[in-house]
Every structure is written in C-alpha cells, then in structure tokens.
Design a protein around this motif. Structure first.
Motif, PDB file in Angstrom:
ATOM      1  N   ILE A   3      30.312  58.645  32.895  1.00 26.17           N
ATOM      2  CA  ILE A   3      30.960  57.705  33.814  1.00 26.17           C
ATOM      3  C   ILE A   3      31.185  56.400  33.071  1.00 26.17           C
ATOM      4  O   ILE A   3      30.525  56.102  32.081  1.00 26.17           O
ATOM      5  CB  ILE A   3      30.134  57.444  35.095  1.00 26.17           C
ATOM      6  N   PHE A   4      32.167  55.664  33.546  1.00 27.97           N
ATOM      7  CA  PHE A   4      32.466  54.337  32.998  1.00 27.97           C
ATOM      8  C   PHE A   4      32.458  53.421  34.203  1.00 27.97           C
ATOM      9  O   PHE A   4      33.474  53.272  34.877  1.00 27.97           O
ATOM     10  CB  PHE A   4      33.841  54.360  32.326  1.00 27.97           C
ATOM     11  N   SER A   5      31.311  52.842  34.511  1.00 28.69           N
ATOM     12  CA  SER A   5      31.134  52.209  35.813  1.00 28.69           C
ATOM     13  C   SER A   5      30.886  50.723  35.706  1.00 28.69           C
ATOM     14  O   SER A   5      30.249  50.233  34.778  1.00 28.69           O
ATOM     15  CB  SER A   5      29.957  52.852  36.552  1.00 28.69           C
ATOM     16  N   ASP A   6      31.411  50.002  36.727  1.00 29.98           N
ATOM     17  CA  ASP A   6      31.124  48.581  36.840  1.00 29.98           C
ATOM     18  C   ASP A   6      30.234  48.290  38.039  1.00 29.98           C
ATOM     19  O   ASP A   6      30.088  47.154  38.451  1.00 29.98           O
ATOM     20  CB  ASP A   6      32.429  47.785  36.970  1.00 29.98           C
ATOM     21  N   ARG A   7      29.622  49.335  38.611  1.00 33.04           N
ATOM     22  CA  ARG A   7      28.766  49.146  39.784  1.00 33.04           C
ATOM     23  C   ARG A   7      27.296  49.207  39.385  1.00 33.04           C
ATOM     24  O   ARG A   7      26.910  49.976  38.529  1.00 33.04           O
ATOM     25  CB  ARG A   7      29.025  50.235  40.824  1.00 33.04           C
ATOM     26  N   LYS A   8      26.484  48.419  40.091  1.00 29.80           N
ATOM     27  CA  LYS A   8      25.047  48.454  39.844  1.00 29.80           C
ATOM     28  C   LYS A   8      24.329  49.362  40.817  1.00 29.80           C
ATOM     29  O   LYS A   8      23.190  49.741  40.598  1.00 29.80           O
ATOM     30  CB  LYS A   8      24.467  47.032  39.932  1.00 29.80           C
ATOM     31  N   ALA A   9      24.992  49.715  41.928  1.00 30.43           N
ATOM     32  CA  ALA A   9      24.423  50.621  42.927  1.00 30.43           C
ATOM     33  C   ALA A   9      25.515  51.582  43.372  1.00 30.43           C
ATOM     34  O   ALA A   9      26.699  51.259  43.296  1.00 30.43           O
ATOM     35  CB  ALA A   9      23.874  49.835  44.111  1.00 30.43           C
ATOM     36  N   PRO A  10      25.144  52.797  43.824  1.00 25.03           N
ATOM     37  CA  PRO A  10      26.135  53.831  44.114  1.00 25.03           C
ATOM     38  C   PRO A  10      27.190  53.444  45.139  1.00 25.03           C
ATOM     39  O   PRO A  10      28.335  53.842  45.012  1.00 25.03           O
ATOM     40  CB  PRO A  10      25.280  54.998  44.611  1.00 25.03           C
ATOM     41  N   PHE A  11      26.824  52.698  46.170  1.00 25.51           N
ATOM     42  CA  PHE A  11      27.755  52.477  47.280  1.00 25.51           C
ATOM     43  C   PHE A  11      28.048  50.994  47.497  1.00 25.51           C
ATOM     44  O   PHE A  11      28.247  50.551  48.614  1.00 25.51           O
ATOM     45  CB  PHE A  11      27.188  53.094  48.562  1.00 25.51           C
ATOM     46  N   SER A  12      28.086  50.240  46.410  1.00 25.35           N
ATOM     47  CA  SER A  12      28.384  48.812  46.546  1.00 25.35           C
ATOM     48  C   SER A  12      29.448  48.414  45.526  1.00 25.35           C
ATOM     49  O   SER A  12      29.122  47.901  44.461  1.00 25.35           O
ATOM     50  CB  SER A  12      27.120  47.968  46.331  1.00 25.35           C
ATOM     51  N   PRO A  13      30.727  48.672  45.812  1.00 27.46           N
ATOM     52  CA  PRO A  13      31.799  48.307  44.885  1.00 27.46           C
ATOM     53  C   PRO A  13      31.854  46.805  44.675  1.00 27.46           C
ATOM     54  O   PRO A  13      31.591  46.020  45.597  1.00 27.46           O
ATOM     55  CB  PRO A  13      33.068  48.823  45.584  1.00 27.46           C
ATOM     56  N   LEU A  14      32.208  46.413  43.454  1.00 26.69           N
ATOM     57  CA  LEU A  14      32.223  45.006  43.109  1.00 26.69           C
ATOM     58  C   LEU A  14      33.555  44.371  43.475  1.00 26.69           C
ATOM     59  O   LEU A  14      34.570  45.049  43.626  1.00 26.69           O
ATOM     60  CB  LEU A  14      31.965  44.834  41.611  1.00 26.69           C
ATOM     61  N   THR A  15      33.556  43.073  43.593  1.00 28.71           N
ATOM     62  CA  THR A  15      34.786  42.333  43.843  1.00 28.71           C
ATOM     63  C   THR A  15      35.613  42.290  42.554  1.00 28.71           C
ATOM     64  O   THR A  15      35.134  42.665  41.481  1.00 28.71           O
ATOM     65  CB  THR A  15      34.469  40.903  44.287  1.00 28.71           C
ATOM     66  N   LYS A  16      36.840  41.799  42.671  1.00 30.38           N
ATOM     67  CA  LYS A  16      37.708  41.702  41.502  1.00 30.38           C
ATOM     68  C   LYS A  16      37.098  40.774  40.449  1.00 30.38           C
ATOM     69  O   LYS A  16      37.157  41.060  39.250  1.00 30.38           O
ATOM     70  CB  LYS A  16      39.095  41.195  41.920  1.00 30.38           C
ATOM     71  N   GLU A  17      36.493  39.667  40.921  1.00 30.27           N
ATOM     72  CA  GLU A  17      35.871  38.724  39.971  1.00 30.27           C
ATOM     73  C   GLU A  17      34.694  39.370  39.252  1.00 30.27           C
ATOM     74  O   GLU A  17      34.513  39.193  38.031  1.00 30.27           O
ATOM     75  CB  GLU A  17      35.406  37.456  40.704  1.00 30.27           C
ATOM     76  N   GLU A  18      33.876  40.123  39.999  1.00 27.48           N
ATOM     77  CA  GLU A  18      32.732  40.809  39.377  1.00 27.48           C
ATOM     78  C   GLU A  18      33.196  41.886  38.410  1.00 27.48           C
ATOM     79  O   GLU A  18      32.592  42.084  37.351  1.00 27.48           O
ATOM     80  CB  GLU A  18      31.844  41.410  40.467  1.00 27.48           C
ATOM     81  N   THR A  19      34.288  42.582  38.767  1.00 25.91           N
ATOM     82  CA  THR A  19      34.841  43.603  37.879  1.00 25.91           C
ATOM     83  C   THR A  19      35.341  42.973  36.587  1.00 25.91           C
ATOM     84  O   THR A  19      35.117  43.514  35.498  1.00 25.91           O
ATOM     85  CB  THR A  19      36.000  44.351  38.574  1.00 25.91           C
ATOM     86  N   LYS A  20      36.025  41.837  36.703  1.00 24.29           N
ATOM     87  CA  LYS A  20      36.508  41.143  35.502  1.00 24.29           C
ATOM     88  C   LYS A  20      35.344  40.699  34.628  1.00 24.29           C
ATOM     89  O   LYS A  20      35.392  40.807  33.394  1.00 24.29           O
ATOM     90  CB  LYS A  20      37.355  39.929  35.891  1.00 24.29           C
ATOM     91  N   ARG A  21      34.264  40.212  35.260  1.00 21.43           N
ATOM     92  CA  ARG A  21      33.090  39.793  34.502  1.00 21.43           C
ATOM     93  C   ARG A  21      32.466  40.987  33.772  1.00 21.43           C
ATOM     94  O   ARG A  21      32.052  40.886  32.624  1.00 21.43           O
ATOM     95  CB  ARG A  21      32.065  39.151  35.444  1.00 21.43           C
ATOM     96  N   TYR A  22      32.423  42.131  34.469  1.00 18.71           N
ATOM     97  CA  TYR A  22      31.898  43.350  33.840  1.00 18.71           C
ATOM     98  C   TYR A  22      32.750  43.740  32.640  1.00 18.71           C
ATOM     99  O   TYR A  22      32.227  44.120  31.582  1.00 18.71           O
ATOM    100  CB  TYR A  22      31.863  44.493  34.849  1.00 18.71           C
ATOM    101  N   TRP A  23      34.074  43.667  32.787  1.00 17.51           N
ATOM    102  CA  TRP A  23      34.958  44.029  31.681  1.00 17.51           C
ATOM    103  C   TRP A  23      34.748  43.102  30.481  1.00 17.51           C
ATOM    104  O   TRP A  23      34.643  43.564  29.343  1.00 17.51           O
ATOM    105  CB  TRP A  23      36.414  43.979  32.133  1.00 17.51           C
ATOM    106  N   ASP A  24      34.658  41.802  30.736  1.00 16.42           N
ATOM    107  CA  ASP A  24      34.502  40.846  29.643  1.00 16.42           C
ATOM    108  C   ASP A  24      33.159  41.000  28.941  1.00 16.42           C
ATOM    109  O   ASP A  24      33.070  40.878  27.712  1.00 16.42           O
ATOM    110  CB  ASP A  24      34.647  39.411  30.167  1.00 16.42           C
TER     111      ASP A  24
END
Length: 548
Positions: free
Chosen positions: A386-407
């Motif tokens: 998997i290539f995941s930006d989530r820290k828990a199975p059922f809690s999708p991140l916001t766009k800002e959190e996703t961008k932070r994960y990518w960076d």
C-alpha cells in the motif's frame, strides 16, 4: 551530463563500487472486452515461456552443469564479489553517445510493417534480418502474412503519409497524421472488414500507431507528450520488446533513470522470450539497462546501495554481516540500513535469460533519513503493498494533511521504490504488487488534484499489469486480481468515481494490518515499561529495607 563538485564525485564513485556491471483511447480500440483479453494473454504468455524453456533446455544442459560446479564453490558466499566479471563499469565508460547510438538503432528504427504478435509467438528470421539495412535490424516478422486482416484503406493511406513525413524529418506533420490514424482506429476503422473485428489485430495496429507517436514526440523533444503513448503501446501490445525500450528512452529523457532501467530490463527479457536470437541486440539492451542503473545511483543523494551475490537462502546472521559491511563502505548512509528480504535481484552484467536462473543478488539500501528507511521496512512485511497517507484505517486526511504527507514522505519514498524495481523482474509475495503500488500512488496524486500526473501513473500501472503474465506464472487468484485492477483503472481514467476501487480495498486491509501492528508494538512496549517500573520499585524497596 552535469558536472559535480569533487565531494559529490567521490560519493558517486563509492556508490558505483558496489554495483556490478489514456485511457479512453485504449477502451475505444479494444472495446468493452479489453479486460477479458488479459486471460488470453496469460495463456499465450505461458505457452511462449514453456516453448522457450523447452528450446533452451537441451542447449543449456552442459552450460548449467558447468554453472552448478562453479556455484557450488561459492555456495556459502554472501560478501560482495570483486572479481573482474562483477566489477562495475564507471559511468564514463558508457558515454551519452553510446546510449544515443543504441536508441538510434533500437528505438528510432523506421518500421513499415505492423506485426500481429498475439496470435502466434514472434520468431524473427535471420534471413530477413540479414537482408535489411542496419536501421531496420531485427524488426519482428509476421508468421503468416496471408492470414492477417487487411488494413482499412483510409487508415493505410494515412499511415503512408505519416511515414513519409517521418522519413523527411517533418516530425510535426508526422505526429498530426499518426494522431489522425489513432482517431480512425478509435472509430473502428482499423481493418477492412469491421464486421469481423479481431481484438488482437486492432490492438497491434493501435500499438503500432502509439509507438510511432512516441518516436515523433521524442524527436520533437517532448518526452512528456511521449510518455502516455509509450505506456499505451505496451498496454496494447506488451509482447514487443521495442515498446518497452521506447518507454525506457522516454524515462531517460525525463531523467527518471530507475524507471528507465526497469523498462530496459523488461525489454531484454521480452527480446529473449519472443525468440530474439541476436546476442548483439541483447548486449546493447543490457548496456542501456546498466547505464540507467548507474545513472540512478550516481544522481541519488538520499540513499546508497550494495548488491551481494548469493546462492542459498541467506539467514538473519548473514544479513547482519552484510549490513555491517555496508556500514563500513557507506558511513554517510547508516541512519537506517535495510536489506530487501523478498524477491531476487538481477543485474545486467550477469543476466543470461536462456540459462535461467541468472546470478541472484540481495539488495541492501542505506538511508540518510531514518524515517524513510523504517517506512520501507514496514511496508516490506505486507503481502499486498500500500502507498498510504492515513494513520488509521477509517480516518482519511484533509487535502492539507495529504500535501504534508507527500512533502515529508511520499516524494522521498517513491524514488526508492522505483530503484528497488529496477533490478527486480518479479515479486515473490504478490505478482501484481508493482501495479498496485502505482495505483496507490495515482490515488494520492488525485487527492492532490494533480490530474495529468495521475493519468500518466495509471497508464504506467496498466502497462505493468499487461506485461505481468509474460514475466512470471501467475495463479488464478492473481489473474482475477489483475483483471479487476485493469478494469478499475480504465474506469478511473474515464472519469468515474475512485471509490470502491480494488486498490482502495487493499489499502484499507493494509492499514488495518498496520494499525494492529502498532497496537501490538505499543502493548509490548508498555509491557516492557511496566516490567521495568516494577523492577525499579522492588530495588527501591530493597534499598530502603537495607537502610532500616
């Protein structure tokens, strides 16, 4: 090639010392039965592999016995060999001119004939090859041209005009005409008898046009435009080695050297698998593959690598010794040292496909960033990646959190994953893992609203999945997973919702596994802490009693 400072050059030299020498159009071309064609490809690929294996068994029997004698001597060896046959060739020994010469011969070759490679295994004839000029060397021949369907007359005329423009170096006009030909294919005007369409024939014709668009765009110095065409040419016809080599050339122009190395590796394997017999051609492809690996290593600054030859299964104590050796050789990359425990790595200097299996290597990577190394090692425990930006199975991140994960994580780990695959033809844990990795990556790009990149990555994933049945035997379960992934990828490219996709379900399962691992780790950690506190309290009580 860019010049570097003396310090960077020394680091690059040390690294090399450890290295031995879209998709709407596709569905229009294939129709709604595109996914079903995958099963046919799987069966045909197995037949081809079986035939090739039988052909080389007798010829390689003596060679294998000699190899076994040599390997027996090195049975327990797990240190890096330094003999001349495994010594790295510095990048300067494979100059840019040599790579361009290889591309001129194998990538930009002006093919006039469309080969229908799905119906029968491609067997190039040496007589035909000898009669052609050097620019057309080793173009695949059709087994029985009289049985091939006749091209639509309008399409045939358009292709002739496009080819004429290409030969006159009028690449803008050629690209426009080949695009027109592609539109004709999408409208069903591919063969002369549209009432009896052959998906294999239409796929080969469309793949031919796509690959011509690759070369036109490369000539126009537009590798970004060439990229999707290279992916689609493979999706439509994964058995043709030049399609993979053209993909490698596009990646090289984009300076994505690890991916270029993987494409060249697959091209070399496909050349052998489909009957390629000219050793010179295979050597040129291997040279290109080797140059791409070395360029990837030289330019990478966040991690370094070491390949260790092995014969028997390497146990934990030997892996620890390998890590110690790596730390001595690369003291700047010891924040986290990781040895890939799954899958066999192959290098171009020792890859001889007819005498399978080739020399096998363990890949050890050292990182300057401990966080990236730990994530990679945690991911390697999973059967399905998997290539995941989530820290828990059922809690999708916001766009800002996703961008932070990518960076912070994503853009640093993608190059590592690509490099690992540059010498890893197949995967022992999950046959579809490379495609799944790319589809997860595409989902992340979609959440970042990077639509064009997402489309490119989905096409790349589909090219990987279409090639898979030719690279290894796959189970019925893997075949069904492959079909589902291909169908969902097509739907995503056509703009349908990304919800309910197979790779998203896999991601949720992987996240649940991660969550359970974290719970277990935290439990064990707390248990150890409680035990330590209890022991400390006992010691204090004992000391207090002694003082009394």
């Amino acid at each position: 090639q860019q010049t570097r400072s003396s310090k960077e050059s020394n680091v690059a030299a040390n690294k090399l010392n450890d290295t031995p020498e879209a998709l709407q159009e596709v569905k229009n071309h294939l129709g709604d039965g595109a996914a079903e064609n995958i099963m046919g490809r799987i069966k045909m690929a197995k037949k081809k592999k079986k035939k090739q294996s039988n052909d080389v068994d007798r010829a390689s029997c003596k060679q294998k016995s000699e190899n076994n004698e040599k390997l027996a001597v090195k049975k327990e060896e797990t240190t890096l060999e330094t003999g001349s046959q495994l010594s790295p060739t510095p990048l300067s020994h494979i100059p840019l001119k040599s790579l361009i010469d290889i591309e001129m011969e194998l990538v930009y070759t002006d093919e006039e004939d469309i080969s229908f490679e799905f119906a029968e295994p491609v067997v190039p004839t040496s007589t035909q090859s000898a009669c052609r000029d050097s620019e057309k060397a080793d173009a695949p021949s059709t087994p029985n041209s009289s049985t091939l369907p006749q091209l639509d007359k309008q399409l045939q005329l358009t292709l002739r005009e496009a080819s004429a423009s290409y030969r006159q170096s009028n690449y803008v006009a050629a690209a426009e005409q080949f695009s027109t030909a592609l539109e004709l294919c999408s409208k069903g005007a591919a063969i002369d008898n549209p009432f009896e369409p052959s998906p294999e024939a239409i796929s080969s014709i469309a793949s031919f046009v796509e690959t011509k668009l690759v070369t036109c765009n490369l000539k126009l110095r537009k590798p970004d435009d060439a990229l999707n065409h290279s992916h689609r040419s493979i999706i439509l016809n994964p058995a043709y080695f030049r399609n993979h080599l053209r993909q490698a050339a596009v990646f090289r122009c984009l300076e994505r050297y690890s991916e270029a190395a993987r494409s060249a590796m697959i091209a070399d394997y496909m050349y052998w698998l489909t009957g390629g017999a000219e050793q010179r051609i295979s050597k040129l492809i291997k040279l290109y593959w080797q140059a791409m690996i070395e360029e990837a290593i030289t330019r990478e600054e966040s991690f370094s690598v070491m390949y260790t030859p092995f014969v028997t299964e390497v146990k934990a104590d030997k892996i620890n010794k390998i890590k110690d050796m790596f730390a001595k050789k690369h003291p700047d990359y010891v924040e986290h040292i990781y040895t890939d425990p799954h899958g066999v790595h192959i290098l171009p200097q020792t890859a001889e496909w007819p005498s399978l299996p080739p020399q096998q290597y363990l890949l050890t990577l050292g990182f300057r960033n401990k966080h990236i190394g730990k994530i990679l090692e945690r991911w390697s425990r999973r059967k399905l990646p998997i290539f995941s930006d989530r820290k828990a199975p059922f809690s999708p991140l916001t766009k800002e959190e996703t961008k932070r994960y990518w960076d912070n994580t994503g853009k640093k780990i993608v190059p590592v994953m690509d490099f690992i695959r540059s010498t890893k033809l197949t995967d022992n844990l999950c046959a579809c893992s490379r495609g799944i990795e790319k589809l997860h990556y595409a989902s992340l790009l979609g959440r970042l609203q990077r639509v064009e990149e997402q489309s490119q990555v989905i096409n790349q994933a589909m090219a990987e999945l279409a090639t898979l049945p030719y690279l290894q035997d796959i189970s019925q379960q893997d075949a069904e997973l492959l079909q589902s992934l291909m169908a969902d990828a097509m739907d995503t490219l056509e703009g349908r919702s990304d919800k309910g996709r197979v790779w998203n379900k896999i991601q949720k399962i992987g996240l649940i596994e991660d969550y359970l691992y974290q719970v277990e780790d935290n439990y064990l950690k707390n248990k150890r802490l409680r035990a330590a506190r209890t022991e400390k309290m006992k010691m204090k009580r004992t000391q207090s009693a002694q003082q009394h």
